[in-house]
Design a protein around this motif. Structure first.
Motif, mmCIF file in Angstrom:
data_model
loop_
_atom_site.group_PDB
_atom_site.id
_atom_site.type_symbol
_atom_site.label_atom_id
_atom_site.label_comp_id
_atom_site.label_asym_id
_atom_site.label_seq_id
_atom_site.Cartn_x
_atom_site.Cartn_y
_atom_site.Cartn_z
ATOM 1 N N GLY A 80 -8.936 26.012 -66.946
ATOM 2 C CA GLY A 80 -8.224 24.798 -66.563
ATOM 3 C C GLY A 80 -8.145 23.864 -67.754
ATOM 4 O O GLY A 80 -8.780 24.104 -68.793
ATOM 5 N N PRO A 81 -7.384 22.758 -67.652
ATOM 6 C CA PRO A 81 -7.169 21.842 -68.780
ATOM 7 C C PRO A 81 -8.366 20.919 -68.991
ATOM 8 O O PRO A 81 -8.287 19.699 -68.800
ATOM 9 C CB PRO A 81 -5.925 21.069 -68.351
ATOM 10 C CG PRO A 81 -6.022 21.026 -66.859
ATOM 11 C CD PRO A 81 -6.626 22.350 -66.458
ATOM 12 N N VAL A 82 -9.483 21.526 -69.364
ATOM 13 C CA VAL A 82 -10.758 20.800 -69.457
ATOM 14 C C VAL A 82 -11.396 21.070 -70.812
ATOM 15 O O VAL A 82 -11.543 22.230 -71.216
ATOM 16 C CB VAL A 82 -11.724 21.238 -68.341
ATOM 17 C CG1 VAL A 82 -13.028 20.453 -68.431
ATOM 18 C CG2 VAL A 82 -11.084 21.081 -66.967
ATOM 19 N N LEU A 83 -11.781 20.001 -71.505
ATOM 20 C CA LEU A 83 -12.565 20.103 -72.728
ATOM 21 C C LEU A 83 -13.948 19.519 -72.479
ATOM 22 O O LEU A 83 -14.083 18.440 -71.895
ATOM 23 C CB LEU A 83 -11.913 19.342 -73.880
ATOM 24 C CG LEU A 83 -10.685 19.976 -74.541
ATOM 25 C CD1 LEU A 83 -10.168 19.067 -75.648
ATOM 26 C CD2 LEU A 83 -11.005 21.356 -75.092
ATOM 27 N N THR A 84 -14.973 20.243 -72.908
ATOM 28 C CA THR A 84 -16.333 19.706 -72.885
ATOM 29 C C THR A 84 -16.724 19.370 -74.317
ATOM 30 O O THR A 84 -16.362 20.095 -75.252
ATOM 31 C CB THR A 84 -17.331 20.704 -72.290
ATOM 32 O OG1 THR A 84 -17.485 21.818 -73.174
ATOM 33 C CG2 THR A 84 -16.854 21.193 -70.930
ATOM 34 N N VAL A 85 -17.454 18.276 -74.492
ATOM 35 C CA VAL A 85 -17.857 17.843 -75.829
ATOM 36 C C VAL A 85 -19.372 17.717 -75.887
ATOM 37 O O VAL A 85 -19.990 17.115 -75.006
ATOM 38 C CB VAL A 85 -17.204 16.504 -76.208
ATOM 39 C CG1 VAL A 85 -17.526 16.146 -77.658
ATOM 40 C CG2 VAL A 85 -15.694 16.556 -76.000
ATOM 41 N N THR A 86 -19.931 18.307 -76.924
ATOM 42 C CA THR A 86 -21.377 18.290 -77.139
ATOM 43 C C THR A 86 -21.663 17.862 -78.577
ATOM 44 O O THR A 86 -21.023 18.368 -79.503
ATOM 45 C CB THR A 86 -21.969 19.691 -76.884
ATOM 46 O OG1 THR A 86 -21.708 20.080 -75.527
ATOM 47 C CG2 THR A 86 -23.465 19.721 -77.146
ATOM 48 N N PRO A 87 -22.609 16.947 -78.783
ATOM 49 C CA PRO A 87 -22.950 16.534 -80.147
ATOM 50 C C PRO A 87 -23.900 17.527 -80.813
ATOM 51 O O PRO A 87 -24.657 18.228 -80.140
ATOM 52 C CB PRO A 87 -23.634 15.182 -79.944
ATOM 53 C CG PRO A 87 -24.275 15.309 -78.601
ATOM 54 C CD PRO A 87 -23.366 16.173 -77.773
ATOM 55 N N TYR A 88 -23.839 17.574 -82.150
ATOM 56 C CA TYR A 88 -24.784 18.407 -82.895
ATOM 57 C C TYR A 88 -25.295 17.632 -84.104
ATOM 58 O O TYR A 88 -24.699 16.635 -84.533
ATOM 59 C CB TYR A 88 -24.131 19.725 -83.314
ATOM 60 C CG TYR A 88 -23.034 19.593 -84.358
ATOM 61 C CD1 TYR A 88 -23.334 19.562 -85.724
ATOM 62 C CD2 TYR A 88 -21.691 19.500 -83.991
ATOM 63 C CE1 TYR A 88 -22.336 19.445 -86.680
ATOM 64 C CE2 TYR A 88 -20.692 19.384 -84.933
ATOM 65 C CZ TYR A 88 -21.024 19.358 -86.288
ATOM 66 O OH TYR A 88 -20.029 19.227 -87.229
ATOM 67 N N ASP A 89 -26.403 18.135 -84.685
ATOM 68 C CA ASP A 89 -27.073 17.433 -85.779
ATOM 69 C C ASP A 89 -26.642 17.912 -87.159
ATOM 70 O O ASP A 89 -26.478 17.106 -88.076
ATOM 71 C CB ASP A 89 -28.591 17.583 -85.632
ATOM 72 C CG ASP A 89 -29.103 16.991 -84.328
ATOM 73 O OD1 ASP A 89 -28.637 15.900 -83.954
ATOM 74 O OD2 ASP A 89 -29.952 17.625 -83.676
ATOM 75 N N ASP A 90 -26.513 19.230 -87.339
ATOM 76 C CA ASP A 90 -26.121 19.781 -88.640
ATOM 77 C C ASP A 90 -25.435 21.121 -88.406
ATOM 78 O O ASP A 90 -25.282 21.564 -87.266
ATOM 79 C CB ASP A 90 -27.334 19.917 -89.570
ATOM 80 C CG ASP A 90 -28.479 20.717 -88.956
ATOM 81 O OD1 ASP A 90 -28.196 21.618 -88.122
ATOM 82 O OD2 ASP A 90 -29.642 20.454 -89.292
ATOM 83 N N ASP A 91 -25.030 21.769 -89.501
ATOM 84 C CA ASP A 91 -24.278 23.023 -89.369
ATOM 85 C C ASP A 91 -25.067 24.088 -88.617
ATOM 86 O O ASP A 91 -24.512 24.813 -87.777
ATOM 87 C CB ASP A 91 -23.886 23.551 -90.755
ATOM 88 C CG ASP A 91 -22.867 22.666 -91.464
ATOM 89 O OD1 ASP A 91 -22.584 21.565 -90.949
ATOM 90 O OD2 ASP A 91 -22.373 23.070 -92.529
ATOM 91 N N ASP A 92 -26.361 24.198 -88.904
ATOM 92 C CA ASP A 92 -27.177 25.198 -88.221
ATOM 93 C C ASP A 92 -27.221 24.947 -86.715
ATOM 94 O O ASP A 92 -27.129 25.886 -85.909
ATOM 95 C CB ASP A 92 -28.604 25.184 -88.778
ATOM 96 C CG ASP A 92 -28.691 25.726 -90.193
ATOM 97 O OD1 ASP A 92 -27.725 26.397 -90.635
ATOM 98 O OD2 ASP A 92 -29.714 25.496 -90.854
ATOM 99 N N HIS A 93 -27.358 23.675 -86.346
ATOM 100 C CA HIS A 93 -27.396 23.309 -84.933
ATOM 101 C C HIS A 93 -26.066 23.637 -84.255
ATOM 102 O O HIS A 93 -26.033 24.175 -83.137
ATOM 103 C CB HIS A 93 -27.712 21.812 -84.806
ATOM 104 C CG HIS A 93 -27.968 21.365 -83.405
ATOM 105 N ND1 HIS A 93 -27.745 20.073 -82.982
ATOM 106 C CD2 HIS A 93 -28.425 22.030 -82.302
ATOM 107 C CE1 HIS A 93 -28.052 19.968 -81.697
ATOM 108 N NE2 HIS A 93 -28.476 21.138 -81.267
ATOM 109 N N ALA A 94 -24.952 23.357 -84.947
ATOM 110 C CA ALA A 94 -23.628 23.641 -84.384
ATOM 111 C C ALA A 94 -23.446 25.131 -84.144
ATOM 112 O O ALA A 94 -22.937 25.558 -83.095
ATOM 113 C CB ALA A 94 -22.541 23.112 -85.311
ATOM 114 N N VAL A 95 -23.857 25.947 -85.104
ATOM 115 C CA VAL A 95 -23.721 27.400 -84.953
ATOM 116 C C VAL A 95 -24.575 27.899 -83.792
ATOM 117 O O VAL A 95 -24.147 28.755 -82.999
ATOM 118 C CB VAL A 95 -24.100 28.118 -86.263
ATOM 119 C CG1 VAL A 95 -24.197 29.625 -86.051
ATOM 120 C CG2 VAL A 95 -23.082 27.806 -87.351
ATOM 121 N N ALA A 96 -25.769 27.355 -83.649
ATOM 122 C CA ALA A 96 -26.646 27.770 -82.552
ATOM 123 C C ALA A 96 -26.021 27.445 -81.200
ATOM 124 O O ALA A 96 -26.086 28.263 -80.272
ATOM 125 C CB ALA A 96 -28.011 27.089 -82.694
#
Length: 494
Positions: A401-417
């Protein structure tokens, strides 16, 4: 003609199936309704095929493969598929109206669902014509002396294609034309919600090409057991399927008893990692558009947006503005970019997952319900949820459906995890001003495909497939064509 048909262009598709060269109804003439999702009105009927109908189609395909020269006569296959390309060109406006009627896809964005697959017929025909079906692998030493080995690429046999409702005509073509030009015979089972994109294809094959009886068959049905019968039939050598991971598991199990070759393109829960040096004004409006343009009904949609904490609220503001200004409405109106969900059942699933996200602590930024100005039709507001827990249902389950979820991250490693925290691995995206940095992140994402800075990974010349529970095998590219071929190694005197 109803008022809806006159004013909006709703068009009923062919209510017949193609079995063994004949356009037929099922025994007893049973049909089921096809509903136009923008009006909630019945647009017409499709043949409600049975397990017996599927059995007849498989028998026809088996006979056509075993007893005709289809698999051996490349020139004739090229001739037939050239005819098919020309016929689809002649019928494309008719097919467009059928597509909008069945899916609710906005007319403004039908190019990827009509023009693109028609061109793919031409591409695969030429690819199959030029392909080297016999390759000399050189001379090799053996205990009995030198032996020359040749690799013979030959058709797998009978291919069963089971396709979904989100991009039905495109996937009907993508899952059958490479199989046909490779020399296979095919039985197509279109999705229950979009039978006409299959039955019209069958009609065109029967009426406007020289494709022999039994080589291509289409069985429409509103019963799940009909598709299941195709998956389990021992006369079928290969199943190709696009759809949910749950159904993919069932298909894999059904084919296990005959060790059937299975090509699966399954679910996705793709992440878009927006790095802290990215141009938010360029990347985020495009991310919002991708979430809405097909009503979110896309397996490769990067529906999880990962934003750096240092620019988190800035990113949310851009996404909010983009989604609140996205053109949603009647799919027949030029300029509209988001139509309805395919059905009320699908809309309720989307709304239920949105509520699940809110209940688990997500912050509703915009949307979340039904547009007030669109009381008729299965429409859903473009929806943005922030502060989403990576382990929550809304972050783990495919929404469609037309839904985006947004989550914050701390650094590149955290984003990849966070990106890799999923059973799926179909697609992904990275945005950054530093392409080398983005590439380094992309190589760490456990997914079959990654787009960097909106330079799409998807194209007919490049292999497309998923990792983890997003699928088996590849579509597109040379690798995708070879999926429909078996390799026979022949040892012979030098």
């Amino acid at each position: 003609m109803t008022a809806v048909q006159a004013e909006q262009g709703v068009l009923a598709g062919d209510p017949r199936m193609l079995i063994d060269g004949e356009l037929v109804q099922t025994a007893g003439g049973a049909t089921f309704d096809v509903v136009h999702p923008a009006s909630e009105q019945v647009a017409g009927q499709a043949a409600d095929g049975t397990v017996d109908d599927m059995g007849r189609a498989v028998a026809a395909a088996r006979r056509a493969f075993d007893e005709t020269d289809w698999s051996r006569d490349l020139d004739f296959r090229v001739h037939c598929l050239t005819q098919l390309h020309e016929a689809l060109e002649r019928n494309k406006e008719h097919l467009r109206r059928v597509l909008i009627t069945e899916v609710g896809c906005p007319v403004s964005v039908t190019g990827s669902q009509i023009e693109s697959p028609i061109e793919e017929v031409k591409h695969w025909t030429e690819h199959g014509r030029k392909f080297e079906y016999l390759v000399d692998n050189g001379v090799h030493d053996t205990p009995l002396g030198p032996a020359r080995r040749k690799l013979h690429y030959e058709a797998v046999g009978v291919v069963g294609a089971i396709t979904p409702w989100n991009v039905p005509f495109y996937l009907n073509i993508a899952e059958t034309v490479p199989a046909l030009i490779a020399g296979n015979t095919v039985v197509l089972k279109p999705a229950q919600l979009t039978p006409w994109s299959g039955s019209e294809y069958g009609r065109i094959v029967a009426e406007e090409t020289d494709i022999p009886a039994g080589v291509f068959n289409v069985v429409t049905s509103n019963a799940n057991e009909v598709g299941a019968a195709l998956s389990a039939d021992p006369r079928v050598d290969m199943i190709t399927f696009t759809g949910s991971t749950a159904t993919g598991r069932a298909i894999l199990a059904a084919g296990a008893s005959t060790v059937k070759k299975t090509l699966l393109e399954l679910g996705g829960k793709s992440a878009h990692i927006v790095l802290d040096d990215a141009d938010f004004s360029a990347s985020l409006p495009l991310a919002a558009m991708m979430a809405c343009v097909m009503s979110g009904q896309s397996c490769i949609l990067p529906s999880r947006i990962l934003l750096p904490r240092s620019r988190y609220e800035e990113g949310l503001a851009i996404l909010k503005a983009s989604m609140e200004n996205f053109p949603v409405g009647d799919p027949w109106t030029p300029g509209v970019m988001q139509g309805p969900q395919i059905s009320e059942t699908q809309r309720q699933k989307v709304l239920g997952l949105i509520q699940s996200g809110i209940d688990s602590g997500a912050r509703l930024i915009t949307g979340g319900g039904v547009p007030e100005n669109l009381p008729v039709g299965y429409f859903t507001q473009p929806t943005l949820l922030a502060d989403v827990d990576p382990d929550s249902q809304i972050a783990q389950e495919e929404i469609f459906g037309p839904v985006l979820t947004v989550t914050p991250y701390d650094d590149d490693d955290h984003a990849v995890a966070i990106a890799n925290n999923s059973i799926y691995g179909l697609s992904g995206e990275v945005s950054s001003a530093d392409v080398d940095r983005a590439f380094a992140v992309a190589t760490r994402m456990r997914t079959g495909n990654v787009t960097i800075n909106a330079k799409s990974h998807f194209g007919i010349d490049s292999p497309f497939g998923g990792t983890k529970q997003s699928g088996l095998g590849y579509r597109n590219g040379a690798e995708g064509f070879k999926e429909y071929l078996a390799i026979k190694t022949i040892g012979m005197p030098e």
